[in-house]
Design an enzyme around this catalytic site. Sequence first.
Site, PDB file in Angstrom:
ATOM      1  N   HIS A 170     -76.365  71.936  84.113  1.00  0.00           N
ATOM      2  CA  HIS A 170     -75.375  72.978  84.430  1.00  0.00           C
ATOM      3  C   HIS A 170     -75.659  74.226  83.589  1.00  0.00           C
ATOM      4  O   HIS A 170     -76.039  74.126  82.423  1.00  0.00           O
ATOM      5  CB  HIS A 170     -73.963  72.469  84.171  1.00  0.00           C
ATOM      6  CG  HIS A 170     -72.922  73.380  84.734  1.00  0.00           C
ATOM      7  ND1 HIS A 170     -72.519  74.522  84.084  1.00  0.00           N
ATOM      8  CD2 HIS A 170     -72.245  73.360  85.898  1.00  0.00           C
ATOM      9  CE1 HIS A 170     -71.629  75.150  84.838  1.00  0.00           C
ATOM     10  NE2 HIS A 170     -71.440  74.461  85.942  1.00  0.00           N
ATOM     11  N   GLU A 207     -73.809  76.199  82.090  1.00  0.00           N
ATOM     12  CA  GLU A 207     -73.070  76.304  80.822  1.00  0.00           C
ATOM     13  C   GLU A 207     -73.733  75.460  79.739  1.00  0.00           C
ATOM     14  O   GLU A 207     -73.714  75.826  78.555  1.00  0.00           O
ATOM     15  CB  GLU A 207     -71.602  75.905  81.044  1.00  0.00           C
ATOM     16  CG  GLU A 207     -70.855  77.007  81.801  1.00  0.00           C
ATOM     17  CD  GLU A 207     -69.696  76.523  82.635  1.00  0.00           C
ATOM     18  OE1 GLU A 207     -69.231  75.392  82.448  1.00  0.00           O
ATOM     19  OE2 GLU A 207     -69.257  77.304  83.514  1.00  0.00           O
ATOM     20  N   ASN A 223     -66.147  69.656  89.170  1.00  0.00           N
ATOM     21  CA  ASN A 223     -66.529  69.732  87.760  1.00  0.00           C
ATOM     22  C   ASN A 223     -65.361  70.308  86.971  1.00  0.00           C
ATOM     23  O   ASN A 223     -65.095  71.501  87.036  1.00  0.00           O
ATOM     24  CB  ASN A 223     -67.778  70.624  87.631  1.00  0.00           C
ATOM     25  CG  ASN A 223     -68.168  70.883  86.195  1.00  0.00           C
ATOM     26  OD1 ASN A 223     -67.654  70.225  85.273  1.00  0.00           O
ATOM     27  ND2 ASN A 223     -69.067  71.822  85.980  1.00  0.00           N
ATOM     28  N   SER A 232     -67.593  79.636  92.333  1.00  0.00           N
ATOM     29  CA  SER A 232     -66.358  80.240  92.855  1.00  0.00           C
ATOM     30  C   SER A 232     -66.019  79.778  94.278  1.00  0.00           C
ATOM     31  O   SER A 232     -65.544  80.561  95.090  1.00  0.00           O
ATOM     32  CB  SER A 232     -66.427  81.772  92.797  1.00  0.00           C
ATOM     33  OG  SER A 232     -66.559  82.220  91.456  1.00  0.00           O
ATOM     34  N   LYS A 251     -65.038  70.556  83.815  1.00  0.00           N
ATOM     35  CA  LYS A 251     -65.455  71.213  82.564  1.00  0.00           C
ATOM     36  C   LYS A 251     -64.555  70.750  81.409  1.00  0.00           C
ATOM     37  O   LYS A 251     -64.109  69.593  81.411  1.00  0.00           O
ATOM     38  CB  LYS A 251     -65.448  72.734  82.741  1.00  0.00           C
ATOM     39  CG  LYS A 251     -66.239  73.151  83.996  1.00  0.00           C
ATOM     40  CD  LYS A 251     -66.468  74.622  84.118  1.00  0.00           C
ATOM     41  CE  LYS A 251     -67.256  74.888  85.407  1.00  0.00           C
ATOM     42  NZ  LYS A 251     -67.634  76.290  85.563  1.00  0.00           N
ATOM     43  N   GLY A 287     -67.419  80.849  88.013  1.00  0.00           N
ATOM     44  CA  GLY A 287     -66.224  81.260  87.284  1.00  0.00           C
ATOM     45  C   GLY A 287     -65.951  82.742  87.359  1.00  0.00           C
ATOM     46  O   GLY A 287     -65.107  83.261  86.631  1.00  0.00           O
ATOM     47  N   GLY A 346     -65.796  74.175  90.560  1.00  0.00           N
ATOM     48  CA  GLY A 346     -65.261  74.196  89.207  1.00  0.00           C
ATOM     49  C   GLY A 346     -63.765  74.419  89.238  1.00  0.00           C
ATOM     50  O   GLY A 346     -62.976  73.494  89.406  1.00  0.00           O
ATOM     51  N   GLU A 351     -76.571  76.850  91.893  1.00  0.00           N
ATOM     52  CA  GLU A 351     -75.418  77.555  91.343  1.00  0.00           C
ATOM     53  C   GLU A 351     -75.878  78.855  90.692  1.00  0.00           C
ATOM     54  O   GLU A 351     -76.246  78.857  89.504  1.00  0.00           O
ATOM     55  CB  GLU A 351     -74.714  76.691  90.296  1.00  0.00           C
ATOM     56  CG  GLU A 351     -74.154  75.400  90.843  1.00  0.00           C
ATOM     57  CD  GLU A 351     -72.967  74.928  90.015  1.00  0.00           C
ATOM     58  OE1 GLU A 351     -71.890  74.780  90.597  1.00  0.00           O
ATOM     59  OE2 GLU A 351     -73.110  74.750  88.803  1.00  0.00           O
TER      60      GLU A 351
HETATM   61  P1  PGA Z   1     -66.490  77.624  89.572  1.00  0.00           P
HETATM   62  O1  PGA Z   1     -67.522  76.664  88.804  1.00  0.00           O
HETATM   63  O2  PGA Z   1     -66.184  76.960  90.892  1.00  0.00           O
HETATM   64  O3  PGA Z   1     -65.304  77.702  88.681  1.00  0.00           O
HETATM   65  O4  PGA Z   1     -67.194  78.934  89.763  1.00  0.00           O
HETATM   66  C1  PGA Z   1     -68.577  76.043  89.494  1.00  0.00           C
HETATM   67  C2  PGA Z   1     -69.406  75.239  88.533  1.00  0.00           C
HETATM   68  O5  PGA Z   1     -69.559  75.632  87.378  1.00  0.00           O
HETATM   69  O6  PGA Z   1     -69.928  74.158  88.909  1.00  0.00           O
END
Ligand code: PGA
Length: 265
Positions: free
Chosen positions: A101, A103, A14, A223, A16, A183, A244, A177
């Site tokens: 997601h 976000e 992803n 992460s 983003k 993140g 991500g 998640e």
């Molecule tokens: P991240 O994001 O690996 O940067 O923690 C994962 C995601 O939002 O799918």
Amino acid sequence: MAGGDGRRPLVGGNWKMHTTRAEARTLLAALARDCPAGPGAGVDVVVFPPAPWLGDAADLLGGTAIAVGVQDVHPEASGAFTGAVSAPMVAGVATWALTGHSERRRFFGDTDAVVARKLAAAVAAGLHPLLAVGESAAERAAGQAAAVLQRQLAAALAPLLPPGGPRVVDDLAVAYEPVWAIGSGRTATPEEAQEGCRAVRAQVAAHLGAAAAARCRVLYGGSVTPDTAPALLAGADVDGVLVGGASLDAAAFAAICRAAAAAAA
Ligand code: PGA
């Protein structure tokens, strides 16, 4: 471990709201060259670039088994919704759609009901659906993690159930998640990831039946790095990972895809 019940591992990247067009094309070319994908490689791989680069992704990954997905879709097929992208629009370019997601839920106000409509729109357009769910740090601290997953999955899966019995969504994938791991650099422990993925599969079974739950690929996200992926992928209900930050680095992402294939081998 990944690959239980014959499920091929699935790794999603992803991106983003990252990459210029030039950066996206460089990353796509590197993935096309270096990233294992497909039945022969023992791992399914899908990248979710920003919507403006979907066409570039389809072109540059065209000769590979790496699939292209869209990060979000609008619930409606068309209409006066400035700036939005619909599932039927991208269906000719992408084959996967990410919905729910955290976000989107947090920054764009996607409620459980909206996520459910988006998931249904993706399925109706023939896109493979990847639904993301997960609890926040506060919800976990309050002992509500399981209840949050239950609520999010009940809302999202209910519209897939017409009267007369569960609709067969062969290709449903769900990413667990935990919001506190996204993140943040604070990866869930392998035990936490397995417990979350197990809980997700139990809910899929409750709503769509045991056969659908056995087919459903449940991913952990938050992460994930090449260092943490192997232990996370060892969980019995962890069929893959949604990545991500590390998906913006072709070498790191390819290493995670190799780890997923190895976990199922
Ligand atoms: P991240 O994001 O690996 O940067 O923690 C994962 C995601 O939002 O799918």
